[in-house]
Design a protein around this motif. Structure first.
Motif: not given
Length: 162
Positions: A130-155
């Motif tokens: 949920p934090i990553l999704k909010e960073l992408r929208t509200c935080g104007r923070f670029f996270i590629s789909d690939e990186l998002m999957r990697e981070v979610l996997d590690v988490a």
């Protein structure tokens, strides 16, 4: 544990209401004056962030700017110099050029995504998705789909839709 932060991680954490994670994860959180200034004078469309909101953020100047950081922006340049001077265990920085210079100087770096994974491991947040999704929208923070999957996997959140 002592950490020095650059501007963008604090800006992004502020946008999603998670700056307090820094206080929970690290004993001492330092920022240089250039970072304080960059936060107070945000880019167009973003509200200013006043350090007084976060009493645990300590502003300290580096005695000398390291020459290797001279081509970076003021916040990165001062954050790297301060981290080196203080012997910080970590430098919180997301910009790749700054990370490369810090690593060249022997300074360990962590980005906001690594910090969020650490927060989950310490049970400070129940999930990072949920934090990553909010960073992408509200935080104007670029996270590629690939990186998002990697981070979610590690988490350990592989099955959470991005």
């Amino acid at each position: 544990m002592l950490i020095v932060s650059d501007t963008s991680p604090i800006r992004a954490l502020h946008a999603v209401g998670c700056v307090s994670l820094l206080k929970s994860l690290y004993q001492s959180v330092y920022i240089p004056p250039a970072v304080e200034l960059e936060l107070a004078h945000s880019p167009a469309g973003l509200p200013p962030i006043l350090i007084a909101e976060y009493e645990f953020l300590q502003v300290r100047s580096a005695g000398q700017i390291v020459p290797e950081a001279s081509n970076l922006d003021p916040g990165e340049r001062e954050a790297i110099s301060l981290a080196r001077e203080l012997g910080a265990e970590w430098l919180l920085i997301d910009e790749r050029r700054g990370q490369r210079v810090a690593k060249f100087l022997g300074i360990q770096t962590v980005g906001i995504l690594g910090m969020l994974i650490a927060a989950k491991r310490e049970k400070l947040v129940p999930a990072v998705a949920p934090i990553l999704k909010e960073l992408r929208t509200c935080g104007r923070f670029f996270i590629s789909d690939e990186l998002m999957r990697e981070v979610l996997d590690v988490a350990g959140e592989r099955d959470v839709p991005s």
